[in-house]
Design a protein around this motif. Sequence first.
Motif, PDB file in Angstrom:
ATOM      1  N   ARG A   1       0.843  -1.202   0.000  1.00 27.78           N
ATOM      2  CA  ARG A   1       0.000   0.000   0.000  1.00 27.78           C
ATOM      3  C   ARG A   1       0.879   1.253   0.000  1.00 27.78           C
ATOM      4  O   ARG A   1       1.940   1.281   0.627  1.00 27.78           O
ATOM      5  CB  ARG A   1      -0.910   0.038   1.230  1.00 27.78           C
ATOM      6  CG  ARG A   1      -1.873  -1.131   1.324  1.00 27.78           C
ATOM      7  CD  ARG A   1      -2.894  -0.882   2.429  1.00 27.78           C
ATOM      8  NE  ARG A   1      -2.271  -0.658   3.720  1.00 27.78           N
ATOM      9  CZ  ARG A   1      -1.952  -1.625   4.580  1.00 27.78           C
ATOM     10  NH1 ARG A   1      -2.166  -2.887   4.257  1.00 27.78           N
ATOM     11  NH2 ARG A   1      -1.392  -1.331   5.741  1.00 27.78           N
ATOM     12  N   ARG A   2       0.413   2.262  -0.701  1.00 31.29           N
ATOM     13  CA  ARG A   2       1.103   3.548  -0.686  1.00 31.29           C
ATOM     14  C   ARG A   2       0.996   4.171   0.697  1.00 31.29           C
ATOM     15  O   ARG A   2      -0.081   4.243   1.277  1.00 31.29           O
ATOM     16  CB  ARG A   2       0.483   4.494  -1.706  1.00 31.29           C
ATOM     17  CG  ARG A   2       0.728   4.106  -3.150  1.00 31.29           C
ATOM     18  CD  ARG A   2       2.144   4.407  -3.561  1.00 31.29           C
ATOM     19  NE  ARG A   2       2.365   4.078  -4.971  1.00 31.29           N
ATOM     20  CZ  ARG A   2       3.559   3.924  -5.515  1.00 31.29           C
ATOM     21  NH1 ARG A   2       4.651   4.073  -4.762  1.00 31.29           N
ATOM     22  NH2 ARG A   2       3.690   3.633  -6.781  1.00 31.29           N
TER      23      ARG A   2
ATOM     24  N   VAL B   1       4.701  -0.849  -6.239  1.00 24.75           N
ATOM     25  CA  VAL B   1       4.499  -0.255  -4.912  1.00 24.75           C
ATOM     26  C   VAL B   1       5.320  -1.010  -3.868  1.00 24.75           C
ATOM     27  O   VAL B   1       5.952  -0.409  -2.995  1.00 24.75           O
ATOM     28  CB  VAL B   1       3.006  -0.273  -4.533  1.00 24.75           C
ATOM     29  CG1 VAL B   1       2.801   0.296  -3.131  1.00 24.75           C
ATOM     30  CG2 VAL B   1       2.182   0.499  -5.556  1.00 24.75           C
TER      31      VAL B   1
ATOM     32  N   ASN C   1       8.379   0.725  -1.587  1.00 25.24           N
ATOM     33  CA  ASN C   1       8.402   0.738  -0.123  1.00 25.24           C
ATOM     34  C   ASN C   1       9.588  -0.030   0.446  1.00 25.24           C
ATOM     35  O   ASN C   1      10.223   0.419   1.407  1.00 25.24           O
ATOM     36  CB  ASN C   1       7.093   0.173   0.420  1.00 25.24           C
ATOM     37  CG  ASN C   1       5.933   1.142   0.262  1.00 25.24           C
ATOM     38  OD1 ASN C   1       6.106   2.348   0.355  1.00 25.24           O
ATOM     39  ND2 ASN C   1       4.746   0.622   0.000  1.00 25.24           N
TER      40      ASN C   1
ATOM     41  N   SER D   1       0.604  -5.376  -7.166  1.00 23.75           N
ATOM     42  CA  SER D   1       1.150  -4.047  -6.803  1.00 23.75           C
ATOM     43  C   SER D   1       2.665  -4.087  -6.641  1.00 23.75           C
ATOM     44  O   SER D   1       3.225  -3.500  -5.715  1.00 23.75           O
ATOM     45  CB  SER D   1       0.500  -3.550  -5.501  1.00 23.75           C
ATOM     46  OG  SER D   1      -0.898  -3.518  -5.603  1.00 23.75           O
TER      47      SER D   1
END
Length: 349
Positions: free
Chosen positions: A113-114, A172, A176, A169
């Motif tokens: 997740r962003r 992403v 991260n 994802s």
Amino acid sequence: MDVKTLEARVLDEGSPVIDLDQATFVWRGSKPVSVRGDFQDWQGAPLPLEQLAPRLWARSLPLPSDSYVEYALVDARGRRVKDPLNHCLSDNGMGKFNHFFRMPENRPAAVARRGRGAHPRGRVTRHKLETSEFAVGRTREVFLYQPAAPGPYPLLLVLDGPDYLRRASLAVVLDNLIRQKRIRPIAMALVANGGPARTVEYTCSEATLGLMRDKVLALAREKLPLVDERRKPGVHAVLGASYGGLMALYLGLRAPQVFGHVLSQSGAFAIPEHGDFVVFDLARAAPSRRLKVWMDCGRFEWLTGCNRRMFPVLKEAGHRVRYQEYSGGHNYPAWRDDVVQGLEWLFPP
């Protein structure tokens, strides 16, 4: 639990009603339904829910407390029925959506997740690659990812790349992990599969080896500042799932001087109708260069058998290999959550 307690809980919590090691599927309707899903590897007959009261049906299943599970309800004719008590849906990649849930000790990968704030992001660009004689079709879609950190980088070649990009994802995840200094900065080439020709391309194809090693790598070298594998043999990596996991290991075994790092998820190293693929023979041979291999597989999958057999073969041949199983099935959310550990092991900062 008694009927009143079950009804109260399902209205409050939704379906299935989850306890530490048990999930109870609940259906409210006049006609019966059955459930099928990851817990049976989507094989065999659906499991019927039992009638507890007028318009109330239920079935309890024991499940590991750290499970991620996808499922579908079906009617007496085998047609899918929407579960109105569960609004969590996951694209199953075959034109349909599965309902899903997590048992109490399962958590989705936070790095998928962003985060809040203006964190630096890698750049993803789209390209059309001329395939020549190596693949079906004249061109193939390739996405290139360059991290928001200085190069040069090792390259991670990703089979079924658009699926990993959209459904897992992966850009992403890398943003991260790199920002948190959990892995070194790496680039990616995410390559689309051949659609109807995917099985042919990914079942130990020499033409696919040529496409990836000669064409895709050349494109990545042109567009990205990569570590030169001719000076650091084996610096690059390849990732894939299912038949893509088979092909990832094949690419490593056939071209270890290029793809010295392998991340194989739910690798289909054997299929019941045809037996073992040639990767078993390649894995038994004395390697010209040792690989670093991460393998994982869901405990609900029948593919655990061939993965458990492949692990000692690779170890005995001298490769550095880790294998782990997770409580899940054959799907991208499960692969996304587990790929993090593989990336951390293959590319420490």
